[in-house]
Design an enzyme around this catalytic site. Structure first.
Site, short mmCIF file in Angstrom:
data_model
loop_
_atom_site.label_atom_id
_atom_site.label_comp_id
_atom_site.label_asym_id
_atom_site.label_seq_id
_atom_site.Cartn_x
_atom_site.Cartn_y
_atom_site.Cartn_z
N CYS A 164 27.82 3.59 -41.90
CA CYS A 164 27.92 3.33 -43.34
C CYS A 164 28.68 2.04 -43.61
O CYS A 164 29.80 1.87 -43.13
CB CYS A 164 28.61 4.50 -44.03
SG CYS A 164 28.79 4.25 -45.82
N ASN A 215 15.99 2.25 -36.78
CA ASN A 215 16.15 2.40 -38.22
C ASN A 215 16.28 1.02 -38.86
O ASN A 215 16.87 0.11 -38.28
CB ASN A 215 17.39 3.26 -38.49
CG ASN A 215 17.74 3.38 -39.96
OD1 ASN A 215 18.90 3.24 -40.33
ND2 ASN A 215 16.78 3.66 -40.81
N ARG A 266 15.53 4.08 -47.11
CA ARG A 266 15.05 3.65 -48.43
C ARG A 266 13.53 3.71 -48.55
O ARG A 266 13.00 3.90 -49.65
CB ARG A 266 15.55 2.23 -48.71
CG ARG A 266 17.07 2.15 -48.94
CD ARG A 266 17.54 0.71 -49.04
NE ARG A 266 17.39 0.00 -47.77
CZ ARG A 266 17.45 -1.31 -47.64
NH1 ARG A 266 17.64 -2.07 -48.71
NH2 ARG A 266 17.32 -1.88 -46.46
N PRO A 298 20.23 9.76 -43.10
CA PRO A 298 21.22 10.29 -44.04
C PRO A 298 21.58 9.24 -45.08
O PRO A 298 21.86 8.10 -44.72
CB PRO A 298 22.42 10.62 -43.14
CG PRO A 298 22.27 9.70 -41.96
CD PRO A 298 20.79 9.55 -41.76
#
Length: 321
Positions: A100, A200, A225, A16
């Site tokens: 985040c 990740n 990315r 996400p």
């Protein structure tokens, strides 16, 4: 890999990313082989749901694959309510954002700031898991900083309270996206829990994906990315996992077709004004290797309509081919 009752078509996932993993990009990545594409972060605060941005993020119909929606916030009951609203709107999996690193998110004690509050983490997970009948997943970082790398503790809390899958970015919050991702913590987390763990961070090729999967023992890999301007990376990784052979890169004709489909999808989803602007961003990523001098990107970023953008792409690739 399975998440609850859902069997993924592959063990490669799209991470996400706010402002990037919108519906057109998720659909494209699923077509290119992503087994799961997680939505942009949806705020749990209902006060912001009336904005155009939030309205679009709350649309969950016509998904190409399993619909996984990420929610963000810090209030357990608010997050639980947001989870149910998104399920009512079509979400098949709810993902909680605790990874985040953005300051505007962290200052509200959301995102990776929650890693500093294990008790609150548990309260949030319990509230969301108890509220919805669909699988709940969690995305975290390895910790807040090097001195508080508590990913294993958070992972155990997640497993104990019903999280069905855990994605771990191999950086702390203080790392943001600087330096290189580390995979030792992901490896340790995988050994510490029995739920599926997704690795990740800095996965930009099929070979790197294989190395990370082998080293960490993770059940799947998640790409952020590395998929920007290269949605076919999922196809390449899946092919390498299945055959041990590197797949030939897409032809210029296929790249043109993918870009035109993507630009069309952005205009259809956002409308003319915002479609132009989102197309500029994505085309810039596609052109990083094709247009290193940025000559075409300079021309493209001055265009103001869908027709102009599509015609420019067609002419560019006609000349290139």
């Amino acid at each position: 890999m399975k998440i609850g009752s859902y069997s993924l078509a592959s063990n490669t996932m799209l991470a996400p990313m706010a402002g990037i993993t919108d519906q057109p990009f998720r659909q494209l990545c699923c077509q290119m082989g992503a087994g799961l594409a997680v939505s942009e972060m949806v705020s749990a605060n209902p006060k912001v749901w009336k904005t155009e941005k939030s309205k679009r993020r709350l649309i969950h119909g016509n998904e190409a694959g399993i619909c996984s929606v990420q929610i963000a916030g810090s209030d357990p009951q608010e997050l639980a309510f947001a989870a149910q609203v998104n399920v009512d709107n079509g979400a098949q999996i709810i993902d909680i954002n605790m990874g985040c690193p953005a300051k505007k998110v962290n200052k509200k004690l959301a995102g990776s700031a929650l890693l500093k509050e294990p008790i609150l983490v548990e309260q949030i997970i319990k509230a969301v898991v108890n509220e919805v009948a669909v699988p709940v997943t969690l995305k975290i970082r390895t910790g807040w900083c090097d001195n508080t790398r508590n990913g294993i503790e958070i992972a155990k809390i997640a497993e104990h309270n019903g999280i069905q899958s855990l994605a771990v970015h191999g950086r702390t919050r203080n790392d943001f996206y600087k330096g290189e991702a580390e995979y030792d913590t992901i490896k340790a987390i995988k050994k510490a829990v029995s739920i599926p763990v997704v690795a990740n961070g800095d996965i930009t090729s099929a070979i790197k994906a294989s190395q990370v999967l082998d080293y960490t023992g993770a059940d799947a890999i998640m790409i952020g990315r590395g998929a920007q301007g290269r949605p076919w990376i999922f196809r390449e990784i899946n092919h390498f996992f299945e055959t041990g052979q590197l797949l030939d890169p897409p032809s210029l004709e296929e790249i043109r077709s993918i870009m035109i489909e993507h630009v069309n999808g952005l205009h259809k989803f956002y409308g003319d004004f915002m479609g132009v602007r989102f197309a500029r961003k994505h085309v810039s990523w596609y052109m990083q290797t094709l247009d290193p001098e940025k000559q075409f990107r300079s021309i493209f970023n001055a265009l103001e309509s869908e027709q102009e953008q599509l015609e420019a792409l067609t002419r560019y690739f006609d000349n290139l081919i």
